[in-house]
Design an enzyme around this catalytic site. Sequence first.
Site, PDB file in Angstrom:
ATOM      1  N   ILE A   1     -12.242  44.567  11.795  1.00 28.61           N
ATOM      2  CA  ILE A   1     -13.755  44.750  11.142  1.00 28.61           C
ATOM      3  C   ILE A   1     -13.566  43.387  10.393  1.00 28.61           C
ATOM      4  O   ILE A   1     -12.643  43.230   9.954  1.00 28.61           O
ATOM      5  CB  ILE A   1     -14.465  45.715  10.243  1.00 28.61           C
ATOM      6  CG1 ILE A   1     -13.535  46.655  10.990  1.00 28.61           C
ATOM      7  CG2 ILE A   1     -15.203  45.645   9.274  1.00 28.61           C
ATOM      8  CD1 ILE A   1     -13.729  47.915  10.272  1.00 28.61           C
ATOM      9  N   PHE A   2     -14.272  42.559  10.905  1.00 30.62           N
ATOM     10  CA  PHE A   2     -14.153  41.176  10.184  1.00 30.62           C
ATOM     11  C   PHE A   2     -15.597  40.317   9.238  1.00 30.62           C
ATOM     12  O   PHE A   2     -17.266  41.126   9.083  1.00 30.62           O
ATOM     13  CB  PHE A   2     -14.775  39.743  11.160  1.00 30.62           C
ATOM     14  CG  PHE A   2     -14.917  38.014  10.676  1.00 30.62           C
ATOM     15  CD1 PHE A   2     -13.597  37.946  10.197  1.00 30.62           C
ATOM     16  CD2 PHE A   2     -16.044  37.835  11.147  1.00 30.62           C
ATOM     17  CE1 PHE A   2     -13.972  36.520   9.489  1.00 30.62           C
ATOM     18  CE2 PHE A   2     -16.208  36.423   9.813  1.00 30.62           C
ATOM     19  CZ  PHE A   2     -15.034  35.657   9.813  1.00 30.62           C
ATOM     20  N   GLY A   3     -15.492  41.014   8.106  1.00 29.56           N
ATOM     21  CA  GLY A   3     -15.911  40.084   6.672  1.00 29.56           C
ATOM     22  C   GLY A   3     -16.102  38.831   6.454  1.00 29.56           C
ATOM     23  O   GLY A   3     -14.892  38.019   6.522  1.00 29.56           O
ATOM     24  N   TYR A   4     -17.629  38.491   6.463  1.00 30.25           N
ATOM     25  CA  TYR A   4     -17.762  36.928   5.763  1.00 30.25           C
ATOM     26  C   TYR A   4     -18.273  37.005   5.027  1.00 30.25           C
ATOM     27  O   TYR A   4     -18.127  35.828   4.190  1.00 30.25           O
ATOM     28  CB  TYR A   4     -18.105  36.419   7.178  1.00 30.25           C
ATOM     29  CG  TYR A   4     -20.082  37.109   7.356  1.00 30.25           C
ATOM     30  CD1 TYR A   4     -20.820  36.996   6.652  1.00 30.25           C
ATOM     31  CD2 TYR A   4     -19.758  38.138   8.291  1.00 30.25           C
ATOM     32  CE1 TYR A   4     -22.106  37.174   7.122  1.00 30.25           C
ATOM     33  CE2 TYR A   4     -20.111  38.892   8.464  1.00 30.25           C
ATOM     34  CZ  TYR A   4     -21.285  38.053   8.033  1.00 30.25           C
ATOM     35  OH  TYR A   4     -22.806  38.238   8.175  1.00 30.25           O
ATOM     36  N   GLY A   5     -19.051  38.005   3.889  1.00 29.25           N
ATOM     37  CA  GLY A   5     -19.873  37.603   2.975  1.00 29.25           C
ATOM     38  C   GLY A   5     -18.436  38.677   2.048  1.00 29.25           C
ATOM     39  O   GLY A   5     -17.484  38.362   1.365  1.00 29.25           O
ATOM     40  N   SER A   6     -19.267  39.996   0.777  1.00 28.68           N
ATOM     41  CA  SER A   6     -18.686  40.653   0.369  1.00 28.68           C
ATOM     42  C   SER A   6     -17.966  41.858   0.549  1.00 28.68           C
ATOM     43  O   SER A   6     -16.427  41.672  -0.059  1.00 28.68           O
ATOM     44  CB  SER A   6     -19.194  41.646  -0.543  1.00 28.68           C
ATOM     45  OG  SER A   6     -20.381  42.373   0.405  1.00 28.68           O
TER      46      SER A   6
ATOM     47  N   GLU B   1     -23.669  48.791   5.235  1.00 23.84           N
ATOM     48  CA  GLU B   1     -23.906  46.948   5.685  1.00 23.84           C
ATOM     49  C   GLU B   1     -25.477  48.021   6.662  1.00 23.84           C
ATOM     50  O   GLU B   1     -26.670  46.639   6.493  1.00 23.84           O
ATOM     51  CB  GLU B   1     -22.660  47.112   6.599  1.00 23.84           C
ATOM     52  CG  GLU B   1     -22.268  46.248   6.444  1.00 23.84           C
ATOM     53  CD  GLU B   1     -21.791  45.320   4.609  1.00 23.84           C
ATOM     54  OE1 GLU B   1     -22.685  44.311   5.114  1.00 23.84           O
ATOM     55  OE2 GLU B   1     -20.730  45.258   4.501  1.00 23.84           O
TER      56      GLU B   1
END
Length: 220
Positions: free
Chosen positions: A16-21, A125
């Site tokens: 799972i790719f996260g780019y914010g919080s 999300e």
Amino acid sequence: MKLLAITTSEKPSLWIFGYGSLVWKPDFKYKRSKVGYIEGYSRRFWHGDNFHRGDKDVPGRVVTLVEDQDVSGLISKQPTTHLQPTFDLILSTTDKSCTACTWGVAYEVTDSQMEESLQYLNVREAVLGGYVTKMVEFTPREKYQGSLLALVYIATSDNPIYLGPATPTEIAAQITICRGNTGHNIEYLLRLAEFMRLYCPEVEDDHLFSIEAAALALVI
């Protein structure tokens, strides 16, 4: 992409790719994580948030991913009389390279963690944030490691709370006055900038850092 289709697949794990919080606050169990990037997308503070970092009356601004052609397409959609401000906006928010690149963290969840993690993220999300899911190619920062497929949450322009582009100064002004159930909007901005400086110090993120500078100028 539906949650059922992901959780019932035969793959033993999911990235799972996260780019914010998610880069500093995943809040779900995972086996391991990798810092890295995806290509073809730019991170932009173009999505509204009426729960976590804002409310229905004063929505905050949080990041989403915008595909290359969607960023450049802003110029052609503007009336001729407004071309110069639009060029200024694009230049200040678009990476210098031809292919956009967004850095973040990919988390691997295994069989025992997959369903629980996805159920949590679906609420955080999708239900509360208005994001949809997509599979993207993620490249780890470490050398000699191959790319892998990862699930990512993206808010698109057809979302009712999507706010769209604005100048760094305008975005910063909105961020500094917003607060939601998770905390102040400026905390979100500063933590994301801190992550980039700590884990990706060589990466230039003009959009993020210009908003950070404008926000700090307003509160200091």
